[in-house]
Design a protein around this motif. Structure first.
Motif, mmCIF file in Angstrom:
data_model
loop_
_atom_site.group_PDB
_atom_site.id
_atom_site.type_symbol
_atom_site.label_atom_id
_atom_site.label_comp_id
_atom_site.label_asym_id
_atom_site.label_seq_id
_atom_site.Cartn_x
_atom_site.Cartn_y
_atom_site.Cartn_z
ATOM 1 N N UNK A 1 0.783 -1.242 0.000
ATOM 2 C CA UNK A 1 0.000 0.000 0.000
ATOM 3 C C UNK A 1 0.814 1.291 0.000
ATOM 4 N N UNK A 2 2.035 1.252 0.501
ATOM 5 C CA UNK A 2 2.831 2.486 0.588
ATOM 6 C C UNK A 2 4.110 2.448 -0.237
ATOM 7 N N UNK A 3 4.226 1.489 -1.136
ATOM 8 C CA UNK A 3 5.450 1.374 -1.930
ATOM 9 C C UNK A 3 5.600 2.588 -2.842
ATOM 10 N N UNK A 4 6.693 3.319 -2.677
ATOM 11 C CA UNK A 4 6.960 4.520 -3.470
ATOM 12 C C UNK A 4 8.116 4.324 -4.436
ATOM 13 N N UNK A 5 9.044 3.407 -4.115
ATOM 14 C CA UNK A 5 10.236 3.223 -4.934
ATOM 15 C C UNK A 5 10.565 1.739 -5.056
ATOM 16 N N UNK A 6 10.789 1.294 -6.303
ATOM 17 C CA UNK A 6 11.157 -0.098 -6.561
ATOM 18 C C UNK A 6 12.377 -0.138 -7.468
ATOM 19 N N UNK A 7 13.403 -0.823 -7.029
ATOM 20 C CA UNK A 7 14.629 -1.033 -7.803
ATOM 21 C C UNK A 7 14.811 -2.538 -7.918
ATOM 22 N N UNK A 8 14.798 -3.050 -9.139
ATOM 23 C CA UNK A 8 14.936 -4.488 -9.379
ATOM 24 C C UNK A 8 16.016 -4.720 -10.422
ATOM 25 N N UNK A 9 17.009 -5.517 -10.053
ATOM 26 C CA UNK A 9 18.084 -5.867 -10.973
ATOM 27 C C UNK A 9 18.016 -7.367 -11.223
ATOM 28 N N UNK A 10 17.612 -7.738 -12.439
ATOM 29 C CA UNK A 10 17.578 -9.142 -12.847
ATOM 30 C C UNK A 10 18.469 -9.353 -14.072
ATOM 31 N N UNK A 11 19.538 -8.596 -14.149
ATOM 32 C CA UNK A 11 20.489 -8.738 -15.253
ATOM 33 C C UNK A 11 21.002 -10.172 -15.321
ATOM 34 N N UNK A 12 21.180 -10.646 -16.531
ATOM 35 C CA UNK A 12 21.721 -11.986 -16.802
ATOM 36 C C UNK A 12 20.803 -13.115 -16.335
ATOM 37 N N UNK A 13 19.535 -12.817 -16.120
ATOM 38 C CA UNK A 13 18.535 -13.846 -15.820
ATOM 39 C C UNK A 13 17.880 -14.218 -17.143
ATOM 40 N N UNK A 14 18.471 -15.146 -17.862
ATOM 41 C CA UNK A 14 18.093 -15.411 -19.245
ATOM 42 C C UNK A 14 16.780 -16.158 -19.427
ATOM 43 N N UNK A 15 16.135 -16.575 -18.345
ATOM 44 C CA UNK A 15 14.832 -17.220 -18.479
ATOM 45 C C UNK A 15 13.684 -16.217 -18.427
ATOM 46 N N UNK A 16 14.006 -14.948 -18.266
ATOM 47 C CA UNK A 16 12.985 -13.905 -18.286
ATOM 48 C C UNK A 16 12.799 -13.448 -19.734
ATOM 49 N N UNK A 17 11.547 -13.454 -20.163
ATOM 50 C CA UNK A 17 11.232 -13.044 -21.525
ATOM 51 C C UNK A 17 10.167 -11.964 -21.548
ATOM 52 N N UNK A 18 9.562 -11.818 -22.702
ATOM 53 C CA UNK A 18 8.556 -10.775 -22.902
ATOM 54 C C UNK A 18 7.389 -10.873 -21.922
ATOM 55 N N UNK A 19 6.907 -12.085 -21.681
ATOM 56 C CA UNK A 19 5.767 -12.254 -20.774
ATOM 57 C C UNK A 19 6.109 -11.790 -19.364
ATOM 58 N N UNK A 20 7.312 -12.070 -18.917
ATOM 59 C CA UNK A 20 7.728 -11.651 -17.588
ATOM 60 C C UNK A 20 7.822 -10.144 -17.460
ATOM 61 N N UNK A 21 8.410 -9.505 -18.454
ATOM 62 C CA UNK A 21 8.557 -8.045 -18.425
ATOM 63 C C UNK A 21 7.193 -7.372 -18.490
ATOM 64 N N UNK A 22 6.327 -7.858 -19.374
ATOM 65 C CA UNK A 22 4.978 -7.292 -19.477
ATOM 66 C C UNK A 22 4.217 -7.442 -18.162
ATOM 67 N N UNK A 23 4.253 -8.633 -17.598
ATOM 68 C CA UNK A 23 3.541 -8.882 -16.349
ATOM 69 C C UNK A 23 4.069 -8.052 -15.207
ATOM 70 N N UNK A 24 5.391 -7.913 -15.125
ATOM 71 C CA UNK A 24 6.001 -7.103 -14.076
ATOM 72 C C UNK A 24 5.542 -5.655 -14.188
ATOM 73 N N UNK A 25 5.591 -5.115 -15.390
ATOM 74 C CA UNK A 25 5.188 -3.730 -15.595
ATOM 75 C C UNK A 25 3.722 -3.499 -15.269
ATOM 76 N N UNK A 26 2.864 -4.395 -15.719
ATOM 77 C CA UNK A 26 1.439 -4.255 -15.434
ATOM 78 C C UNK A 26 1.165 -4.344 -13.943
#
Length: 127
Positions: free
Chosen positions: A75-100
């Motif tokens: 409820x109060x999250x104001x800032x999110x920093x996520x580093x998943x560099x070199x996680x090669x199993x993440x694709x378009x569906x993951x990025x779209x879902x994360x953003x949504x």
């Protein structure tokens, strides 16, 4: 593991900021990341999250989707920093879902996402 850590942190009533580094932890996968996100999303005063999963090769679309969905409920999250560099199993569906999912966070003002070297993310993931 990561689920247990998330459960413990999510219960902390005054927790305002989390900074966790799991760089190169190859036994962390979708279930752990999803559970962490779901648990942190329950922390009522969580304002800032900084999570590094760089090089955690078992994390894929389901993991980042679940992480985003959980954090999006904080409820109060104001800032999110996520580093998943070199996680090669993440694709378009993951990025779209994360953003949504993060887009549902009512108070989110700052997002910093690092997908460096995630070779399965294409145009569809960033549209």
């Amino acid at each position: 593991g990561v689920n247990g850590l998330g459960q413990a942190l999510g219960q902390a009533p005054n927790l305002a900021s989390v900074h966790l580094i799991f760089e190169g932890c190859n036994n962390i996968g979708d279930d752990g990341v999803n559970g962490l996100g779901q648990a942190l999303g329950q922390a009522p005063n969580l304002a800032s999250v900084h999570l590094i999963f760089r090089g955690c090769k078992k994390i894929g679309d389901a993991g980042v989707n679940g992480l985003g969905h959980g954090l999006g409920q904080a409820p109060n999250l104001a800032s999110a920093h996520l580093n998943v560099a070199r996680c090669n199993n993440i694709g378009d569906d993951g990025v779209n879902g994360l953003g949504q999912a993060l887009g549902q966070a009512q108070n989110l003002a700052s997002v910093h996402l690092i997908f460096e070297g995630c070779n399965n993310i294409g145009d569809d993931g960033v549209n």
